[in-house]
Design a protein around this motif. Structure first.
Motif, PDB file in Angstrom:
ATOM      1  N   ALA A 177      33.006  51.786 116.527  1.00  0.00           N
ATOM      2  CA  ALA A 177      33.341  51.165 117.612  1.00  0.00           C
ATOM      3  C   ALA A 177      34.261  52.062 118.672  1.00  0.00           C
ATOM      4  O   ALA A 177      34.381  52.179 119.778  1.00  0.00           O
ATOM      5  N   TYR A 178      35.102  52.981 117.819  1.00  0.00           N
ATOM      6  CA  TYR A 178      35.708  54.122 118.411  1.00  0.00           C
ATOM      7  C   TYR A 178      35.037  55.022 119.218  1.00  0.00           C
ATOM      8  O   TYR A 178      35.021  55.542 120.313  1.00  0.00           O
ATOM      9  N   VAL A 179      33.833  55.716 118.574  1.00  0.00           N
ATOM     10  CA  VAL A 179      32.760  56.477 119.037  1.00  0.00           C
ATOM     11  C   VAL A 179      32.318  55.779 120.612  1.00  0.00           C
ATOM     12  O   VAL A 179      32.008  56.406 121.522  1.00  0.00           O
ATOM     13  N   VAL A 180      31.780  54.608 120.354  1.00  0.00           N
ATOM     14  CA  VAL A 180      30.992  53.789 121.256  1.00  0.00           C
ATOM     15  C   VAL A 180      32.134  53.902 122.272  1.00  0.00           C
ATOM     16  O   VAL A 180      31.707  54.008 123.656  1.00  0.00           O
ATOM     17  N   SER A 181      33.291  53.359 122.268  1.00  0.00           N
ATOM     18  CA  SER A 181      34.335  52.987 123.343  1.00  0.00           C
ATOM     19  C   SER A 181      34.695  54.204 124.040  1.00  0.00           C
ATOM     20  O   SER A 181      34.738  54.105 125.168  1.00  0.00           O
ATOM     21  N   HIS A 182      34.782  55.291 123.118  1.00  0.00           N
ATOM     22  CA  HIS A 182      35.368  56.632 123.952  1.00  0.00           C
ATOM     23  C   HIS A 182      34.192  57.549 124.422  1.00  0.00           C
ATOM     24  O   HIS A 182      34.258  57.978 125.596  1.00  0.00           O
ATOM     25  N   ALA A 186      33.332  56.790 128.565  1.00  0.00           N
ATOM     26  CA  ALA A 186      33.807  57.971 129.256  1.00  0.00           C
ATOM     27  C   ALA A 186      32.967  58.389 130.062  1.00  0.00           C
ATOM     28  O   ALA A 186      33.181  58.733 131.625  1.00  0.00           O
ATOM     29  N   PRO A 187      31.592  58.970 129.698  1.00  0.00           N
ATOM     30  CA  PRO A 187      30.615  59.571 130.816  1.00  0.00           C
ATOM     31  C   PRO A 187      30.322  58.406 131.708  1.00  0.00           C
ATOM     32  O   PRO A 187      29.930  58.727 132.834  1.00  0.00           O
ATOM     33  N   LEU A 188      30.130  57.425 131.393  1.00  0.00           N
ATOM     34  CA  LEU A 188      29.791  56.299 132.262  1.00  0.00           C
ATOM     35  C   LEU A 188      30.764  55.866 133.406  1.00  0.00           C
ATOM     36  O   LEU A 188      30.642  55.990 134.594  1.00  0.00           O
ATOM     37  N   ARG A 189      32.025  55.982 133.263  1.00  0.00           N
ATOM     38  CA  ARG A 189      33.170  56.105 133.970  1.00  0.00           C
ATOM     39  C   ARG A 189      32.986  57.029 134.818  1.00  0.00           C
ATOM     40  O   ARG A 189      33.287  56.937 136.093  1.00  0.00           O
ATOM     41  N   ASN A 193      32.332  57.130 138.987  1.00  0.00           N
ATOM     42  CA  ASN A 193      33.476  57.671 139.833  1.00  0.00           C
ATOM     43  C   ASN A 193      32.728  58.835 140.885  1.00  0.00           C
ATOM     44  O   ASN A 193      33.141  58.880 142.077  1.00  0.00           O
ATOM     45  N   LEU A 194      32.056  59.623 140.224  1.00  0.00           N
ATOM     46  CA  LEU A 194      31.357  60.798 141.030  1.00  0.00           C
ATOM     47  C   LEU A 194      30.473  60.137 142.117  1.00  0.00           C
ATOM     48  O   LEU A 194      30.337  60.390 143.230  1.00  0.00           O
ATOM     49  N   THR A 195      29.797  58.869 141.806  1.00  0.00           N
ATOM     50  CA  THR A 195      28.786  58.237 142.674  1.00  0.00           C
ATOM     51  C   THR A 195      29.838  57.609 143.888  1.00  0.00           C
ATOM     52  O   THR A 195      29.389  58.009 144.877  1.00  0.00           O
ATOM     53  N   GLY A 196      30.765  57.085 143.493  1.00  0.00           N
ATOM     54  CA  GLY A 196      31.938  56.752 144.480  1.00  0.00           C
ATOM     55  C   GLY A 196      32.256  57.746 145.454  1.00  0.00           C
ATOM     56  O   GLY A 196      32.415  57.537 146.586  1.00  0.00           O
ATOM     57  N   TRP A 197      32.816  58.823 144.781  1.00  0.00           N
ATOM     58  CA  TRP A 197      33.507  59.948 145.724  1.00  0.00           C
ATOM     59  C   TRP A 197      32.098  60.465 146.675  1.00  0.00           C
ATOM     60  O   TRP A 197      32.576  60.911 147.654  1.00  0.00           O
ATOM     61  N   ILE A 198      31.171  60.722 146.060  1.00  0.00           N
ATOM     62  CA  ILE A 198      29.905  61.156 146.855  1.00  0.00           C
ATOM     63  C   ILE A 198      29.926  60.401 148.213  1.00  0.00           C
ATOM     64  O   ILE A 198      29.498  60.855 149.392  1.00  0.00           O
ATOM     65  N   GLU A 199      29.778  58.969 147.891  1.00  0.00           N
ATOM     66  CA  GLU A 199      29.574  58.110 149.087  1.00  0.00           C
ATOM     67  C   GLU A 199      30.734  58.172 150.084  1.00  0.00           C
ATOM     68  O   GLU A 199      30.459  57.991 151.106  1.00  0.00           O
ATOM     69  N   GLU A 200      31.996  58.247 149.536  1.00  0.00           N
ATOM     70  CA  GLU A 200      33.080  58.526 150.403  1.00  0.00           C
ATOM     71  C   GLU A 200      33.027  59.834 151.149  1.00  0.00           C
ATOM     72  O   GLU A 200      33.291  59.691 152.401  1.00  0.00           O
ATOM     73  N   MET A 224      25.014  49.182 131.824  1.00  0.00           N
ATOM     74  CA  MET A 224      25.358  50.183 130.422  1.00  0.00           C
ATOM     75  C   MET A 224      26.527  49.556 129.784  1.00  0.00           C
ATOM     76  O   MET A 224      26.819  49.514 128.569  1.00  0.00           O
ATOM     77  N   GLU A 225      27.754  49.585 130.766  1.00  0.00           N
ATOM     78  CA  GLU A 225      29.015  49.203 130.216  1.00  0.00           C
ATOM     79  C   GLU A 225      28.977  47.755 129.632  1.00  0.00           C
ATOM     80  O   GLU A 225      29.700  47.446 128.527  1.00  0.00           O
ATOM     81  N   GLY A 226      28.236  46.843 129.919  1.00  0.00           N
ATOM     82  CA  GLY A 226      28.133  45.648 129.615  1.00  0.00           C
ATOM     83  C   GLY A 226      27.442  45.703 128.161  1.00  0.00           C
ATOM     84  O   GLY A 226      27.761  44.880 127.422  1.00  0.00           O
TER      85      GLY A 226
END
Length: 235
Positions: A177-182, A186-189, A193-200, A224-226
């Motif tokens: 669970a620790y490996v999955v969570s972190h 983390a790469p998904l986030r 974030n990168l996608t949002g920054w490029i759009e902005e 994927m996060e779900g």
């Protein structure tokens, strides 16, 4: 003549009293023998192992249950200390010392011990030891009643092993669970974030087809996060 007659009556009366007492004692002894016979049958045929020892722990009598449980015959045990025959490597010394201390202090004892049969196979027994003092208080013996609790102890050992395996499994699940969570979230986030920054940064300059691709990426990130959250809930 009167005195002689009185003496004869007194002797006759005394004789009757003696006969009456002898008869009463004989009847009492007969009843006691009946009770002893019943007790001996019960003790002999009991499923539990029963041992009677002197005040030093030397066996004076064992029942058939003891013979069946240990594999030792009556003749092999009587005159010896049963612990010299039945105890071995694996017998808990602390419990054994508590029992020996109770014998020295003429106290009752109850406990569980691992013992070994004549063929060296192990078995667990629940021991109840009771000191018995004679009516005149000059002689003491001990009665040991022992029950075979091997099935229960084996079940307890299996349960303990199961609990150890369960703890190990839970520990591995926690690590997973620790490996999955972190390591996966983390790469998904970062992608989100990168996608949002490029759009902005691109704002109105972003072509519609590229904007559609970015929306697809963000949708896949959410999906994927779900899935990751579902795996965490399952673990």
């Amino acid at each position: 003549r009167f005195i002689f007659s009185a003496q004869m009556n007194y002797l006759e009366s005394g004789k009757n009293v003696v006969i009456e007492r002898i008869t009463e004692q004989r009847n009492e002894l007969r009843e006691k023998n009946k009770e002893l016979h019943k007790l001996s049958i019960v003790a002999s045929k009991a499923d539990n192992a029963i041992v009677i020892t002197d005040n030093k722990g030397v066996a004076e009598w064992v029942n058939d249950g003891f013979v069946r449980l240990t594999g030792y015959s009556f003749e092999e045990v009587v005159g010896r200390k049963p612990r010299e025959l039945l105890h071995g490597k694996g017998t808990d010394p602390e419990t054994l010392n508590r029992m020996l201390d109770a014998i020295d202090k003429h106290l009752p004892f109850s406990g569980e011990l691992l013992k070994f049969r004549k063929d060296k196979s192990p078995f667990w027994t629940q021991i109840t030891m009771t000191p018995i003092v004679s009516d005149d208080g000059n002689e003491e013996r001990f009665i040991f009643i022992e029950s075979d609790i091997t099935p229960r102890k084996l079940a307890e050992e299996k349960m303990n092993q199961y609990m150890k395996n369960l703890e190990k499994t839970n520990s591995e699940l926690d690590k997973f669970a620790y490996v999955v969570s972190h390591d996966l979230k983390a790469p998904l986030r970062a992608i989100g974030n990168l996608t949002g920054w490029i759009e902005e940064d691109m704002a109105d300059r972003l072509p519609e087809d590229i904007r559609g691709h970015f929306n697809t990426i963000k949708g896949r990130v959410v999906r994927m996060e779900g899935l990751i959250n579902g795996i965490l809930d399952y673990t």
